[in-house]
Motif scaffolding. Structure first.
Motif, mmCIF file in Angstrom:
data_model
loop_
_atom_site.group_PDB
_atom_site.id
_atom_site.type_symbol
_atom_site.label_atom_id
_atom_site.label_comp_id
_atom_site.label_asym_id
_atom_site.label_seq_id
_atom_site.Cartn_x
_atom_site.Cartn_y
_atom_site.Cartn_z
ATOM 1 N N PHE A 73 -6.739 -1.448 -0.706
ATOM 2 C CA PHE A 73 -6.425 -0.025 -0.533
ATOM 3 C C PHE A 73 -7.559 0.679 0.210
ATOM 4 O O PHE A 73 -7.319 1.423 1.169
ATOM 5 N N GLN A 105 0.913 8.894 -6.386
ATOM 6 C CA GLN A 105 1.241 10.306 -6.182
ATOM 7 C C GLN A 105 2.264 10.833 -7.186
ATOM 8 O O GLN A 105 2.173 11.977 -7.606
ATOM 9 N N TRP A 140 -8.389 8.715 -3.895
ATOM 10 C CA TRP A 140 -7.175 9.140 -3.206
ATOM 11 C C TRP A 140 -6.275 9.911 -4.161
ATOM 12 O O TRP A 140 -5.722 10.936 -3.808
ATOM 13 N N ARG A 141 -6.156 9.414 -5.394
ATOM 14 C CA ARG A 141 -5.341 10.094 -6.417
ATOM 15 C C ARG A 141 -5.907 11.480 -6.701
ATOM 16 O O ARG A 141 -5.164 12.456 -6.754
ATOM 17 N N LYS A 166 0.824 4.060 -2.918
ATOM 18 C CA LYS A 166 0.575 5.476 -2.672
ATOM 19 C C LYS A 166 1.658 6.346 -3.314
ATOM 20 O O LYS A 166 1.355 7.386 -3.892
ATOM 21 N N VAL A 205 -5.049 13.757 -3.787
ATOM 22 C CA VAL A 205 -3.623 14.098 -3.732
ATOM 23 C C VAL A 205 -3.268 15.076 -4.833
ATOM 24 O O VAL A 205 -2.561 16.057 -4.611
ATOM 25 N N GLU A 230 -7.051 2.540 3.668
ATOM 26 C CA GLU A 230 -7.042 3.999 3.676
ATOM 27 C C GLU A 230 -8.411 4.643 3.879
ATOM 28 O O GLU A 230 -8.502 5.851 4.067
ATOM 29 N N PRO A 283 -8.526 4.022 -4.345
ATOM 30 C CA PRO A 283 -7.301 4.621 -4.888
ATOM 31 C C PRO A 283 -7.555 5.735 -5.905
ATOM 32 O O PRO A 283 -6.794 6.697 -5.969
ATOM 33 N N ILE A 304 0.848 -1.206 0.000
ATOM 34 C CA ILE A 304 0.000 0.000 0.000
ATOM 35 C C ILE A 304 0.877 1.246 0.000
ATOM 36 O O ILE A 304 0.601 2.214 -0.720
#
Length: 133
Positions: free
Chosen positions: A114, A89, A125-126, A85, A129, A118, A122, A81
């Motif tokens: 993921f 990122q 999350w992307r 990440k 970020v 988290e 993902p 993980i």
């Protein structure tokens, strides 16, 4: 000095910190972590890691958890993980490519693990970020 002796006299013997025993030696811990990180994109069996440390599977699993606080499988998952990440990122790789780079069998499994880790998928999350940059 007398105060210290009085304090120690009042402290129950069972409260003294015990040295940690039963974990991997620092050399074995370093070896197995390096092996895991070098082969994070591959399938890793606990038996293989134990063999690298010249220990039985069960003894290795107990010692690894004692040393790291996590089972070998949980530690591997956390490292995958963490790598995912970083790739999310800092690269434009697709989530499918990232899942394979990090040793997940497919994107669905990666997304499930993921999200469980988290609390967000993902892709979201992307987006978060990238938006934060």
């Amino acid at each position: 000095m007398a105060h210290l002796q009085q304090t120690l006299a009042r402290t129950p013997a069972g409260d003294a910190p015990k040295p940690q025993t039963g974990g991997l030696s620092p050399q074995r811990e370093r070896l197995v972590k390096q092996l895991i990180l070098e082969r994070l994109d591959q399938s890793l069996e606990v038996t293989e890691l134990a063999r690298a440390c010249a220990l039985s599977r069960s003894h290795f699993s107990r010692a690894f958890k004692c040393s790291t606080g996590l089972s070998p499988q949980d530690w591997i998952r956390a490292q995958r993980i963490a790598r995912a990440k970083l790739l999310i990122q800092h690269t434009d790789l697709s989530l499918t490519q990232i899942s394979l780079e990090c040793g997940f069998c497919d994107q669905a499994h990666f997304c499930h693990i993921f999200t469980r880790s988290e609390g967000i998928n993902p892709f979201a999350w992307r987006c978060r970020v990238v938006k934060g940059l």
